[in-house]
Design a protein around this motif. Structure first.
Motif, PDB file in Angstrom:
ATOM      1  N   CYS A  79      -7.262  -1.914   1.724  1.00  0.00           N
ATOM      2  CA  CYS A  79      -6.105  -2.071   2.601  1.00  0.00           C
ATOM      3  C   CYS A  79      -6.590  -2.252   4.041  1.00  0.00           C
ATOM      4  O   CYS A  79      -7.461  -1.514   4.509  1.00  0.00           O
ATOM      5  N   CYS A 112       0.857  -1.190   0.000  1.00  0.00           N
ATOM      6  CA  CYS A 112       0.000   0.000   0.000  1.00  0.00           C
ATOM      7  C   CYS A 112       0.892   1.239   0.000  1.00  0.00           C
ATOM      8  O   CYS A 112       1.819   1.356   0.803  1.00  0.00           O
ATOM      9  N   HIS A 169      -5.727   1.347   6.848  1.00  0.00           N
ATOM     10  CA  HIS A 169      -6.609   2.515   6.955  1.00  0.00           C
ATOM     11  C   HIS A 169      -7.703   2.512   5.907  1.00  0.00           C
ATOM     12  O   HIS A 169      -8.335   3.536   5.668  1.00  0.00           O
ATOM     13  N   HIS A 218       0.316   4.075   1.045  1.00  0.00           N
ATOM     14  CA  HIS A 218       0.147   4.900   2.239  1.00  0.00           C
ATOM     15  C   HIS A 218       1.234   4.637   3.278  1.00  0.00           C
ATOM     16  O   HIS A 218       2.077   5.475   3.544  1.00  0.00           O
ATOM     17  N   ARG A 219       1.265   3.435   3.849  1.00  0.00           N
ATOM     18  CA  ARG A 219       2.307   3.117   4.840  1.00  0.00           C
ATOM     19  C   ARG A 219       2.935   1.749   4.597  1.00  0.00           C
ATOM     20  O   ARG A 219       3.421   1.126   5.520  1.00  0.00           O
ATOM     21  N   TRP A 272      -7.746   2.327   2.598  1.00  0.00           N
ATOM     22  CA  TRP A 272      -7.647   2.852   1.230  1.00  0.00           C
ATOM     23  C   TRP A 272      -8.132   1.782   0.263  1.00  0.00           C
ATOM     24  O   TRP A 272      -7.863   0.592   0.459  1.00  0.00           O
TER      25      TRP A 272
HETATM   26  S1  FES Z   1      -1.286   1.559   4.870  1.00  0.00           S
HETATM   27 FE1  FES Z   1      -2.812   1.089   3.470  1.00  0.00          FE
HETATM   28  S2  FES Z   1      -4.385   2.450   3.971  1.00  0.00           S
HETATM   29 FE2  FES Z   1      -2.787   3.004   5.300  1.00  0.00          FE
END
Ligand code: FES
Ligand SMILES: [Fe+2]
Length: 344
Positions: free
Chosen positions: A74, A55, A77, A57-58, A79
């Motif tokens: 995901c 992902c 969070h 994001h993180r 996504w």
């Molecule tokens: S790590 Fe995937 S939504 Fe935050």
């Protein structure tokens, strides 16, 4: 690992990542291809997609998430990503938040399904890649076994074209009852992205072949990147024994064997055949892992004589593939028809 591209598994070609039935509708699966972690999903329609399993994001593994209304969610969070990789939703965004995720997208991998197996290209556009192997008869049964081997892609692929190891490594009674080496004469011809040992009659047919009840014709094709296709024909009876190498992380390699047949009687033997197949592949794994340790200490091989010509061809084909790709030119098979003799 060396920086020499000739010693690495080829990029942007198709690799087998497992049986179709492993990828169930509405589910996600994690797959490795070299150092790349890939999430494979099957939509309700049956279509497969393959995306980087990370992902943006993180860094969460998306394969730990789920498919919801056709989107990949995901688990960290929430996504959401469409099967084409485009980010479709970020649930945490407040209504007044005008942050845009239009440019957030996961790299996508080409994915295909042939003869009950799933193939992924280690790259976005496998345009000039060797074709995915396909079984050319209506099979009524298939048996697949996958082993992970602590050995390089090359070392595993070379074992597919190495006649001299058979007498020493695969010396089980059911495969090779005779302990004596016999001189063999085989004819080879270039074939697309590889070479084929042209059809011949297996005179000293092994016990396994004799199960067919007729003297079989056997043809063995090798094709880049690491594909060995053995086609056995006895009258209308057909058996295809296909072996594939797939690069995994950390210099490991998957050794995949898929056997197909059109002989209904063999279906009943399937549970019995599996331990044999596992033993056979395990024999390869044991020597390959030990040999790899020797190559790790000194990464050089001495290839001598006609029993090693196919190994030379492997590197010649790979070199030409890399040259063609680098030059943006068509692959030109560098091999000539040739008779090879060896003792095995
Ligand atoms: S790590 Fe995937 S939504 Fe935050
Ligand atoms: Fe072997």
């Amino acid at each position: 690992m060396t920086g020499d591209p000739l010693r690495r598994a080829l990029d942007d070609v198709w690799y087998c990542v497992g049986e179709s039935r492993r990828f169930r509708p509405g589910r996600l699966a994690a797959v490795r291809l070299g150092e790349e972690a890939i999430v494979v999903g099957r939509e309700a329609s049956g279509a497969l997609f393959a995306l980087r399993d990370r992902c943006p994001h993180r860094g969460m593994a998306l394969s730990a998430g789920r498919l919801q209304d056709g989107n990949l969610v995901c688990p960290f969070h929430g996504w959401q990503f469409r099967p084409d990789g485009q980010c479709a939703a970020i649930p945490a965004l407040a209504r007044r938040d005008d942050a845009s995720f239009a440019t957030v997208r996961l790299p996508r991998f080409a994915v295909a399904e042939r003869s009950g197996l799933v193939w992924i290209a280690a790259g976005p556009e496998p345009a000039a890649a060797p074709p995915i192997p396909e079984v050319d008869f209506a099979y009524c049964g298939m048996l697949v076994e996958i082993l992970e081997v602590e050995a390089s892609f090359d070392l595993v692929a070379l074992s597919f074209v190495d006649p001299a190891h058979v007498a020493y490594v695969h010396d089980s009674w059911w495969w090779r009852p005779s302990k004596t080496l016999k001189e063999k004469v085989k004819h080879f011809a270039p074939s697309p992205f590889g070479f084929t040992m042209t059809s011949h009659t297996a005179k000293s047919a092994s016990f396994a072949y004799r199960l067919l009840g007729a003297v079989p014709e056997v043809e063995i094709e090798f094709r880049l990147p690491g594909v060995r296709l053995e086609r056995i024909t006895a009258g209308a009876k057909r058996i295809a024994n296909s072996t594939f190498a797939t690069p995994l992380e950390g210099g490991r390699t998957a050794l995949i064997n898929a056997m197909y047949w059109n002989i209904p009687a063999l279906n009943a033997l399937k549970p019995l055949a599996r331990p044999f197949m596992r033993q056979f592949l395990g024999q390869d794994r044991a020597v390959l892992e030990t040999a790899q340790k020797g190559l790790d200490r000194k990464p050089a091989m001495v290839l001598i004589g006609e029993s090693d010509v196919q190994s030379q061809w492997y590197f010649a084909l790979k070199r030409e593939f890399l040259r063609a790709r680098e030059a943006g030119a068509a692959f030109v098979n560098p091999l000539e028809p040739r008779e090879l003799r060896w003792r095995s």
